[in-house]
Design a protein around this motif. Structure first.
Motif, PDB file in Angstrom:
ATOM      1  N   ILE A  60       0.838  -1.200   0.000  1.00 45.94           N
ATOM      2  CA  ILE A  60       0.000   0.000   0.000  1.00 45.94           C
ATOM      3  C   ILE A  60       0.874   1.252   0.000  1.00 45.94           C
ATOM      4  CG2 ILE A  60      -1.605   1.344   1.418  1.00 45.94           C
ATOM      5  CD1 ILE A  60      -2.938  -1.308   2.186  1.00 45.94           C
ATOM      6  N   ALA A  61       1.942   1.243   0.793  1.00 55.82           N
ATOM      7  CA  ALA A  61       2.840   2.399   0.840  1.00 55.82           C
ATOM      8  C   ALA A  61       3.497   2.622  -0.519  1.00 55.82           C
ATOM      9  CB  ALA A  61       3.900   2.198   1.924  1.00 55.82           C
ATOM     10  N   LYS A  62       3.956   1.545  -1.161  1.00 54.87           N
ATOM     11  CA  LYS A  62       4.561   1.674  -2.488  1.00 54.87           C
ATOM     12  C   LYS A  62       3.549   2.181  -3.500  1.00 54.87           C
ATOM     13  CE  LYS A  62       8.173  -1.798  -1.995  1.00 54.87           C
ATOM     14  NZ  LYS A  62       8.681  -3.094  -2.449  1.00 54.87           N
ATOM     15  N   LEU A  63       2.326   1.680  -3.416  1.00 58.93           N
ATOM     16  CA  LEU A  63       1.275   2.112  -4.330  1.00 58.93           C
ATOM     17  C   LEU A  63       0.985   3.600  -4.160  1.00 58.93           C
ATOM     18  CD1 LEU A  63      -0.972   1.384  -6.380  1.00 58.93           C
ATOM     19  CD2 LEU A  63      -2.431   0.933  -4.407  1.00 58.93           C
ATOM     20  N   GLU A  64       0.875   4.050  -2.920  1.00 57.69           N
ATOM     21  CA  GLU A  64       0.619   5.469  -2.678  1.00 57.69           C
ATOM     22  C   GLU A  64       1.777   6.330  -3.174  1.00 57.69           C
ATOM     23  OE1 GLU A  64      -0.203   5.583   1.488  1.00 57.69           O
ATOM     24  OE2 GLU A  64      -2.301   4.957   1.223  1.00 57.69           O
ATOM     25  N   GLU A  65       3.007   5.859  -2.947  1.00 56.92           N
ATOM     26  CA  GLU A  65       4.178   6.594  -3.429  1.00 56.92           C
ATOM     27  C   GLU A  65       4.178   6.661  -4.948  1.00 56.92           C
ATOM     28  OE1 GLU A  65       9.006   6.025  -3.526  1.00 56.92           O
ATOM     29  OE2 GLU A  65       7.875   5.119  -1.888  1.00 56.92           O
ATOM     30  N   ARG A  66       3.892   5.563  -5.584  1.00 56.18           N
ATOM     31  CA  ARG A  66       3.851   5.506  -7.048  1.00 56.18           C
ATOM     32  C   ARG A  66       2.750   6.412  -7.584  1.00 56.18           C
ATOM     33  NH1 ARG A  66       6.805   4.263 -11.509  1.00 56.18           N
ATOM     34  NH2 ARG A  66       5.449   3.431 -13.111  1.00 56.18           N
ATOM     35  N   GLU A  67       1.597   6.385  -6.932  1.00 56.47           N
ATOM     36  CA  GLU A  67       0.483   7.225  -7.361  1.00 56.47           C
ATOM     37  C   GLU A  67       0.850   8.702  -7.236  1.00 56.47           C
ATOM     38  OE1 GLU A  67      -4.285   7.820  -6.474  1.00 56.47           O
ATOM     39  OE2 GLU A  67      -3.096   6.525  -5.185  1.00 56.47           O
ATOM     40  N   ALA A  68       1.518   9.080  -6.139  1.00 60.01           N
ATOM     41  CA  ALA A  68       1.935  10.475  -5.959  1.00 60.01           C
ATOM     42  C   ALA A  68       2.929  10.879  -7.041  1.00 60.01           C
ATOM     43  CB  ALA A  68       2.542  10.662  -4.569  1.00 60.01           C
ATOM     44  N   THR A  69       3.860   9.983  -7.360  1.00 61.33           N
ATOM     45  CA  THR A  69       4.842  10.268  -8.409  1.00 61.33           C
ATOM     46  C   THR A  69       4.145  10.450  -9.752  1.00 61.33           C
ATOM     47  OG1 THR A  69       6.495   8.952  -7.233  1.00 61.33           O
ATOM     48  CG2 THR A  69       6.909   9.395  -9.554  1.00 61.33           C
ATOM     49  N   LEU A  70       3.226   9.567 -10.062  1.00 71.86           N
ATOM     50  CA  LEU A  70       2.514   9.664 -11.339  1.00 71.86           C
ATOM     51  C   LEU A  70       1.654  10.925 -11.411  1.00 71.86           C
ATOM     52  CD1 LEU A  70       1.505   5.946 -11.944  1.00 71.86           C
ATOM     53  CD2 LEU A  70       3.248   7.261 -13.142  1.00 71.86           C
ATOM     54  N   MET A  71       1.032  11.290 -10.299  1.00 70.09           N
ATOM     55  CA  MET A  71       0.238  12.517 -10.295  1.00 70.09           C
ATOM     56  C   MET A  71       1.126  13.731 -10.526  1.00 70.09           C
ATOM     57  SD  MET A  71      -2.939  11.881 -10.097  1.00 70.09           S
ATOM     58  CE  MET A  71      -3.614  13.459  -9.665  1.00 70.09           C
ATOM     59  N   THR A  72       2.298  13.748  -9.920  1.00 65.75           N
ATOM     60  CA  THR A  72       3.239  14.851 -10.125  1.00 65.75           C
ATOM     61  C   THR A  72       3.668  14.911 -11.581  1.00 65.75           C
ATOM     62  OG1 THR A  72       4.034  14.600  -7.869  1.00 65.75           O
ATOM     63  CG2 THR A  72       5.440  15.830  -9.382  1.00 65.75           C
ATOM     64  N   ARG A  73       3.978  13.765 -12.154  1.00 63.69           N
ATOM     65  CA  ARG A  73       4.372  13.734 -13.567  1.00 63.69           C
ATOM     66  C   ARG A  73       3.233  14.185 -14.471  1.00 63.69           C
ATOM     67  NH1 ARG A  73       7.004   8.051 -14.736  1.00 63.69           N
ATOM     68  NH2 ARG A  73       6.886   8.873 -16.853  1.00 63.69           N
ATOM     69  N   LEU A  74       2.007  13.783 -14.139  1.00 62.29           N
ATOM     70  CA  LEU A  74       0.852  14.186 -14.931  1.00 62.29           C
ATOM     71  C   LEU A  74       0.654  15.701 -14.874  1.00 62.29           C
ATOM     72  CD1 LEU A  74      -1.654  13.430 -16.594  1.00 62.29           C
ATOM     73  CD2 LEU A  74      -2.873  13.146 -14.432  1.00 62.29           C
TER      74      LEU A  74
END
Length: 109
Positions: A60-74
């Motif tokens: 879950i922590a990795k998923l949230e981190e990945r989601e935050a990274t992708l949102m920043t990139r978007l």
């Protein structure tokens, strides 16, 4: 049967009932008690459950981190897109101005 005999017989029946109930309770507890193997199995299952929960939390922590990274990139990509579109509009306007300027110069000749 006089009163004394009745009390004695009743006392014996009650005591026998009490002993029978106590013996039945002891027997049920003795038969239903978990063995050491069962306790070891329960400990192993508890440890596996704990490890699975830790793995889930990490995922879950990795998923949230990945989601935050992708949102920043978007967001960055959308910003770059807006900037590029704005530059393209300015370029089109400039090209139209240059075309009209060239057409005016050619028309004067």
């Amino acid at each position: 049967m006089n009163r004394t005999e009745f009390i004695i017989v009743t006392s014996i029946i009650l005591f026998a009932s009490f002993m029978l109930g106590w013996f039945a309770c002891w027997l049920v507890q003795r038969l239903s008690r978990p063995t050491r193997a069962d306790m070891g199995e329960l400990d192993r299952l508890a440890q596996q459950l704990h490890e699975a929960e830790e793995g889930r939390d990490e995922a879950i922590a990795k998923l949230e981190e990945r989601e935050a990274t992708l949102m920043t990139r978007l967001i960055d990509s959308e910003t770059e897109l807006q900037t590029a579109l704005e530059g393209l509009r300015e370029s089109r306007t400039e090209v139209e101005e240059l075309r009209s300027y060239i057409e005016r110069k050619l028309a004067r000749r």
